[in-house]
Design a protein around this motif. Structure first.
Motif, PDB file in Angstrom:
ATOM      1  N   ARG A 157       0.805  -1.208   0.000  1.00  0.00           N
ATOM      2  CA  ARG A 157       0.000   0.000   0.000  1.00  0.00           C
ATOM      3  C   ARG A 157       0.847   1.271   0.000  1.00  0.00           C
ATOM      4  N   LEU A 158       2.056   1.186   0.511  1.00  0.00           N
ATOM      5  CA  LEU A 158       2.942   2.346   0.623  1.00  0.00           C
ATOM      6  C   LEU A 158       4.006   2.234  -0.461  1.00  0.00           C
ATOM      7  N   ALA A 159       4.214   3.308  -1.229  1.00  0.00           N
ATOM      8  CA  ALA A 159       5.166   3.259  -2.339  1.00  0.00           C
ATOM      9  C   ALA A 159       5.895   4.587  -2.483  1.00  0.00           C
ATOM     10  N   ILE A 160       7.168   4.506  -2.881  1.00  0.00           N
ATOM     11  CA  ILE A 160       8.046   5.670  -3.038  1.00  0.00           C
ATOM     12  C   ILE A 160       8.334   5.877  -4.516  1.00  0.00           C
ATOM     13  N   ASP A 161       8.211   7.097  -4.995  1.00  0.00           N
ATOM     14  CA  ASP A 161       8.552   7.413  -6.377  1.00  0.00           C
ATOM     15  C   ASP A 161      10.041   7.134  -6.588  1.00  0.00           C
ATOM     16  N   PRO A 162      10.418   6.231  -7.506  1.00  0.00           N
ATOM     17  CA  PRO A 162      11.825   5.873  -7.678  1.00  0.00           C
ATOM     18  C   PRO A 162      12.670   6.954  -8.334  1.00  0.00           C
ATOM     19  N   ASN A 163      12.031   7.968  -8.887  1.00  0.00           N
ATOM     20  CA  ASN A 163      12.770   9.081  -9.482  1.00  0.00           C
ATOM     21  C   ASN A 163      12.816  10.311  -8.576  1.00  0.00           C
ATOM     22  N   ARG A 164      11.700  10.596  -7.946  1.00  0.00           N
ATOM     23  CA  ARG A 164      11.608  11.717  -7.005  1.00  0.00           C
ATOM     24  C   ARG A 164      11.196  11.153  -5.658  1.00  0.00           C
ATOM     25  N   ASP A 223       6.122   3.299 -12.932  1.00  0.00           N
ATOM     26  CA  ASP A 223       6.913   2.929 -14.106  1.00  0.00           C
ATOM     27  C   ASP A 223       8.106   3.878 -14.161  1.00  0.00           C
ATOM     28  N   PRO A 224       9.291   3.443 -13.680  1.00  0.00           N
ATOM     29  CA  PRO A 224      10.424   4.355 -13.550  1.00  0.00           C
ATOM     30  C   PRO A 224      10.931   4.901 -14.877  1.00  0.00           C
ATOM     31  N   ARG A 225      10.560   4.269 -15.981  1.00  0.00           N
ATOM     32  CA  ARG A 225      11.011   4.742 -17.297  1.00  0.00           C
ATOM     33  C   ARG A 225      10.382   6.064 -17.680  1.00  0.00           C
ATOM     34  N   THR A 226       9.287   6.440 -16.995  1.00  0.00           N
ATOM     35  CA  THR A 226       8.550   7.645 -17.366  1.00  0.00           C
ATOM     36  C   THR A 226       8.917   8.847 -16.507  1.00  0.00           C
ATOM     37  N   GLY A 227      10.109   8.816 -15.948  1.00  0.00           N
ATOM     38  CA  GLY A 227      10.613   9.939 -15.159  1.00  0.00           C
ATOM     39  C   GLY A 227      12.127   9.961 -15.215  1.00  0.00           C
ATOM     40  N   THR A 228      12.710  11.043 -14.768  1.00  0.00           N
ATOM     41  CA  THR A 228      14.159  11.168 -14.674  1.00  0.00           C
ATOM     42  C   THR A 228      14.520  11.536 -13.249  1.00  0.00           C
ATOM     43  N   ARG A 229      15.773  11.268 -12.881  1.00  0.00           N
ATOM     44  CA  ARG A 229      16.200  11.489 -11.510  1.00  0.00           C
ATOM     45  C   ARG A 229      15.894  12.928 -11.056  1.00  0.00           C
ATOM     46  N   GLY A 230      15.163  13.029  -9.957  1.00  0.00           N
ATOM     47  CA  GLY A 230      14.778  14.315  -9.405  1.00  0.00           C
ATOM     48  C   GLY A 230      13.449  14.833  -9.902  1.00  0.00           C
ATOM     49  N   ASN A 231      12.853  14.161 -10.897  1.00  0.00           N
ATOM     50  CA  ASN A 231      11.577  14.589 -11.457  1.00  0.00           C
ATOM     51  C   ASN A 231      10.513  13.510 -11.254  1.00  0.00           C
ATOM     52  N   THR A 232       9.276  13.933 -11.090  1.00  0.00           N
ATOM     53  CA  THR A 232       8.179  13.023 -10.779  1.00  0.00           C
ATOM     54  C   THR A 232       7.978  11.986 -11.870  1.00  0.00           C
ATOM     55  N   THR A 233       7.836  10.727 -11.461  1.00  0.00           N
ATOM     56  CA  THR A 233       7.478   9.670 -12.397  1.00  0.00           C
ATOM     57  C   THR A 233       6.079   9.934 -12.929  1.00  0.00           C
ATOM     58  N   GLN A 234       5.920   9.850 -14.247  1.00  0.00           N
ATOM     59  CA  GLN A 234       4.656  10.236 -14.865  1.00  0.00           C
ATOM     60  C   GLN A 234       3.611   9.125 -14.868  1.00  0.00           C
ATOM     61  N   THR A 235       4.023   7.876 -15.068  1.00  0.00           N
ATOM     62  CA  THR A 235       3.052   6.785 -15.152  1.00  0.00           C
ATOM     63  C   THR A 235       3.031   5.998 -13.847  1.00  0.00           C
ATOM     64  N   VAL A 236       1.850   5.931 -13.253  1.00  0.00           N
ATOM     65  CA  VAL A 236       1.655   5.263 -11.972  1.00  0.00           C
ATOM     66  C   VAL A 236       0.429   4.358 -12.093  1.00  0.00           C
ATOM     67  N   TYR A 237       0.549   3.123 -11.604  1.00  0.00           N
ATOM     68  CA  TYR A 237      -0.554   2.171 -11.611  1.00  0.00           C
ATOM     69  C   TYR A 237      -1.036   1.947 -10.177  1.00  0.00           C
TER      70      TYR A 237
END
Length: 328
Positions: A157-164, A223-237
């Motif tokens: 249930r708890l998740a961390i954005d891998p880019n930001r 989906d870590p491919r949809t973001g860059t380091r320091g910027n919000t990941t765009q695709t989230v399921y």
């Protein structure tokens, strides 16, 4: 007879105390004590084991009523992390979810709370640590969490954005929807654009307030491919406890959400794991939330590039009704 025996015992005890040499009593009182945890070789339930995605052997375990633990590779032991929880906040020993930071492995977060009904008098909380669980800070939530409630093996249930990594999501039970923090778990707000708080309860007519809880929003996967380091990941399921609407997706960093087309129906999505190399999202489903029930389910993969669903269950029950799903 009882009075005589009591008097005899009292007299014996008094005599024994009076005859203890003073030097011996002083030595006994000054003897130091060394306190350690009592090892329990069995018992309890571990609904989740969470691996850090960037540091080898950094592993955490969450339990339904017994706190959280970190694996010590050098000793082959599990280190308890929540033994400081006191009597007034006993419910925080129920760990509904745990997340370890892939960007800063020293950071770990716990969604704590034991019951969503009146059995736990307190609301849930997010516990955050910057030293792998040696010390903690706490943010209280405006609702309860259920580390020992039905469906506790689903998630995370708890998740961390891998880019930001300052951005976290919490998939909440009891119809409380999806929540987000943008300051490393210090403060939280509801994602009001998320459309579905879930509707599945194991037994809607349970008078005890236990089996009739809406198991709610279940997990979050980036989906870590949809973001860059320091910027919000765009695709989230996000997986939801709604057998007709199990999966939602955002492609703009959580600003808006849509039901994923062609998804299988009829089961609950217990787990959702993304293979970022091949662009496949895998769902493990069951007809109930568990952990004590459930008799059938499927494994599906979703090709994120094409939108194609494929059933990949080793044992194939009948394919649930879908709009574009196929059996592999």
């Amino acid at each position: 007879m009882r009075r005589a025996l009591a008097g005899l015992l009292a007299g014996t005890l008094t005599t024994a105390v009076l005859t203890v040499p003073a030097a011996t009593a002083t030595a006994t009182a000054a003897e130091p004590y060394s306190w350690t945890n009592v090892e329990i070789a069995g018992g309890g339930f571990v609904p989740g084991i969470v691996f850090n995605q960037t540091e080898r052997n950094l592993i955490y375990a969450r339990t339904d009523i017994g706190g959280a633990y970190r694996w010590n590779q050098s000793t082959g032991r599990w280190i308890p992390l929540l033994d400081h929880i006191g009597r007034d906040n006993w419910g925080l020993n129920g760990v509904a979810s745990l997340a370890t930071d892939p960007v800063d492995p020293n950071r770990v977060y716990v969604a704590a709370g034991m019951y969503t009904n009146s059995w736990d008098p307190n609301n849930g909380a997010i516990l955050r640590s910057s030293d792998r669980g040696a010390t903690w800070q706490r943010t209280n939530l405006p609702f309860k969490l259920g580390g020992n409630m039905p469906g506790r093996g689903m998630g995370e249930r708890l998740a961390i954005d891998p880019n930001r990594n300052s951005t976290l999501y919490l998939a909440a039970p009891s119809g409380n929807g999806l929540w987000r923090s943008t300051d490393s778990g210090v403060s939280w707000s509801k994602v009001t654009s998320f459309p579905n708080p879930g509707n599945y309860a194991q037994d809607p007519n349970d008078p005890n307030g236990y089996l009739n809880d809406n198991q709610g929003v279940l997990w979050v996967t980036f989906d870590p491919r949809t973001g860059t380091r320091g910027n919000t990941t765009q695709t989230v399921y996000v997986g939801v406890a709604d057998k007709q609407n199990i999966l939602y997706r955002s492609t703009n960093g959580g600003a808006s959400w849509e039901r994923v087309a062609g998804q299988p129906t009829g089961y609950l999505p217990h787990k959702g794991v993304l293979d970022p190399v091949n662009g496949m999202l895998y769902l493990a489903t069951s007809d109930t939330g568990g952990p004590y029930d459930g008799s059938k389910g499927d494994v599906w993969k979703f090709a994120t590039a094409t939108g194609q669903w494929t059933q990949v269950s080793p044992i194939r029950p009948p394919v649930p009704t879908t709009t574009s799903a196929t059996a592999d």
